[in-house]
Design a protein around this motif. Structure first.
Motif, PDB file in Angstrom:
ATOM      1  N   THR A   1       1.602   5.001  -2.372  1.00 30.75           N
ATOM      2  CA  THR A   1       2.225   5.961  -3.277  1.00 30.75           C
ATOM      3  C   THR A   1       2.640   7.250  -2.593  1.00 30.75           C
ATOM      4  N   SER A   2       2.469   7.342  -1.302  1.00 30.31           N
ATOM      5  CA  SER A   2       2.870   8.549  -0.570  1.00 30.31           C
ATOM      6  C   SER A   2       3.366   8.155   0.810  1.00 30.31           C
ATOM      7  N   LEU A   3       4.084   9.073   1.444  1.00 26.21           N
ATOM      8  CA  LEU A   3       4.559   8.805   2.798  1.00 26.21           C
ATOM      9  C   LEU A   3       3.400   8.686   3.779  1.00 26.21           C
ATOM     10  N   GLU A   4       2.355   9.446   3.551  1.00 28.14           N
ATOM     11  CA  GLU A   4       1.205   9.366   4.443  1.00 28.14           C
ATOM     12  C   GLU A   4       0.577   7.969   4.390  1.00 28.14           C
ATOM     13  N   ALA A   5       0.572   7.360   3.202  1.00 30.90           N
ATOM     14  CA  ALA A   5       0.042   6.000   3.083  1.00 30.90           C
ATOM     15  C   ALA A   5       0.964   4.993   3.763  1.00 30.90           C
ATOM     16  N   VAL A   6       2.273   5.210   3.647  1.00 32.27           N
ATOM     17  CA  VAL A   6       3.237   4.317   4.288  1.00 32.27           C
ATOM     18  C   VAL A   6       3.075   4.364   5.803  1.00 32.27           C
ATOM     19  N   ALA A   7       2.740   5.542   6.332  1.00 31.28           N
ATOM     20  CA  ALA A   7       2.599   5.692   7.784  1.00 31.28           C
ATOM     21  C   ALA A   7       1.480   4.828   8.348  1.00 31.28           C
ATOM     22  N   GLY A   8       0.581   4.364   7.493  1.00 33.14           N
ATOM     23  CA  GLY A   8      -0.501   3.527   7.966  1.00 33.14           C
ATOM     24  C   GLY A   8      -0.146   2.053   8.038  1.00 33.14           C
ATOM     25  N   ARG A   9       1.110   1.716   7.719  1.00 35.20           N
ATOM     26  CA  ARG A   9       1.539   0.314   7.721  1.00 35.20           C
ATOM     27  C   ARG A   9       2.605   0.081   8.781  1.00 35.20           C
ATOM     28  N   GLY A  10       2.694  -1.156   9.225  1.00 35.14           N
ATOM     29  CA  GLY A  10       3.711  -1.524  10.197  1.00 35.14           C
ATOM     30  C   GLY A  10       5.048  -1.803   9.519  1.00 35.14           C
ATOM     31  N   GLU A  11       6.121  -1.682  10.278  1.00 38.61           N
ATOM     32  CA  GLU A  11       7.455  -1.890   9.726  1.00 38.61           C
ATOM     33  C   GLU A  11       7.620  -3.321   9.213  1.00 38.61           C
ATOM     34  N   ASP A  12       7.136  -4.307   9.949  1.00 38.13           N
ATOM     35  CA  ASP A  12       7.254  -5.700   9.516  1.00 38.13           C
ATOM     36  C   ASP A  12       6.476  -5.934   8.228  1.00 38.13           C
ATOM     37  N   GLU A  13       5.362  -5.271   8.101  1.00 39.83           N
ATOM     38  CA  GLU A  13       4.548  -5.408   6.890  1.00 39.83           C
ATOM     39  C   GLU A  13       5.306  -4.876   5.673  1.00 39.83           C
ATOM     40  N   LEU A  14       6.011  -3.780   5.856  1.00 39.53           N
ATOM     41  CA  LEU A  14       6.785  -3.207   4.749  1.00 39.53           C
ATOM     42  C   LEU A  14       7.972  -4.096   4.392  1.00 39.53           C
ATOM     43  N   ARG A  15       8.656  -4.611   5.402  1.00 36.79           N
ATOM     44  CA  ARG A  15       9.800  -5.477   5.153  1.00 36.79           C
ATOM     45  C   ARG A  15       9.400  -6.741   4.394  1.00 36.79           C
ATOM     46  N   ALA A  16       8.149  -7.144   4.535  1.00 36.55           N
ATOM     47  CA  ALA A  16       7.689  -8.346   3.852  1.00 36.55           C
ATOM     48  C   ALA A  16       7.497  -8.131   2.353  1.00 36.55           C
ATOM     49  N   LEU A  17       7.480  -6.885   1.900  1.00 35.13           N
ATOM     50  CA  LEU A  17       7.330  -6.596   0.483  1.00 35.13           C
ATOM     51  C   LEU A  17       8.650  -6.841  -0.226  1.00 35.13           C
ATOM     52  N   HIS A  18       8.619  -7.624  -1.288  1.00 33.22           N
ATOM     53  CA  HIS A  18       9.844  -7.919  -2.034  1.00 33.22           C
ATOM     54  C   HIS A  18      10.391  -6.632  -2.661  1.00 33.22           C
TER      55      HIS A  18
END
Length: 263
Positions: free
Chosen positions: A223-240
């Motif tokens: 729910t925040s950019l700081e939380a997004v920073a803890g994930r990898g780019e491939d992991e995010l792309r896998a989210l529909h």
């Protein structure tokens, strides 16, 4: 004057300072300051230009891949005159700072008087308190749903909400709105503070990523950019719902905070 999010990011970074448009007459003038998702963008020049006069430097300064691409893009829009528009980043949107400023009693009274004047001038009756209360009770809910709760059409209701935003009372989110600390103080004046859920911690997700990506990230607990920073780019792309454009805009927003994707 519409400017794409990628262009806005480049203007803020100082990498782009020109735009080219084809208009029947100029739609901006020198000195115009446009409120955008990255802050204020100021128009520094507006001048007609012929396609034959364009040079590779124009394309570079406009963030276009090549002179040929720039000319072809303008030629594909028949009618009107081609204009070279100078642009510069002019700082953050002052409303961002305003909404964090909790007003004193005297200013609250001035704001409430302003709300009364809006209500009195409205062709559809008083709306300001009902709108503030609705946003307060239903943060992060889509505008059409909120407007329907008040029995109003979405476009004119959103126009009214923008009036409240001008005074720093509301904040636009990736999905929906919420009251600012300033708006909460105005709404609570004269009565006990309302019970509210704690304000989300961290930097909000940028509106430019779009509603599908926002919903996907929220569903994953991001729910925040700081939380997004803890994930990898491939992991995010896998989210529909999180596509390449959303990832690119997240990368730009993280860079502004000195952050990046994991790895």
């Amino acid at each position: 004057m519409m400017i794409r999010p990628a262009e806005l990011a480049a203007i803020r970074a100082g990498e782009v300072d020109l735009a080219f448009r084809r208009w029947h007459r100029p739609r901006v003038r020198v000195g115009t300051r446009m409120r955008t998702s990255v802050g204020l963008v100021e128009v520094t020049s507006v001048e007609p230009v012929t396609l034959s006069a364009l040079r590779a430097e124009d394309a570079r300064r406009a963030g276009v891949a090549s002179l040929t691409a720039l000319r072809e893009g303008l030629a594909a829009r028949p009618g009107g005159t081609a204009y070279r528009v100078g642009l510069r980043y002019a700082g953050p949107d002052p409303r961002t700072q305003l909404r964090e400023q909790v007003p004193d009693a005297a200013e609250i009274e001035r704001l409430r008087s302003w709300l009364d004047r809006l209500d009195a001038a409205s062709p559809h009756g008083p709306w300001t308190r009902a709108t503030l209360e609705l946003i307060d009770a239903h943060p992060e809910v889509r505008a059409p749903e909120l407007a329907a709760r008040l029995g109003r059409e979405t476009p004119p209701w959103k126009a009214d909400v923008r009036k409240l935003k001008e005074k720093g009372l509301t904040e636009s989110l990736a999905i929906g709105y919420r009251l600012s600390p300033r708006g909460e103080a105005v709404l609570d004046h004269g009565g006990p503070p309302r019970k509210r859920a704690p304000r989300p911690e961290g930097t909000p997700l940028p509106r430019e990523i779009g509603a599908p990506a926002t919903r996907a990230l929220r569903a994953a607990g991001l729910t925040s950019l700081e939380a997004v920073a803890g994930r990898g780019e491939d992991e995010l792309r896998a989210l529909h719902g999180v596509g390449p454009v959303a990832v690119e805009r997240l990368r730009d927003a993280l860079a502004d905070l000195g952050l990046g994707f994991r790895g």
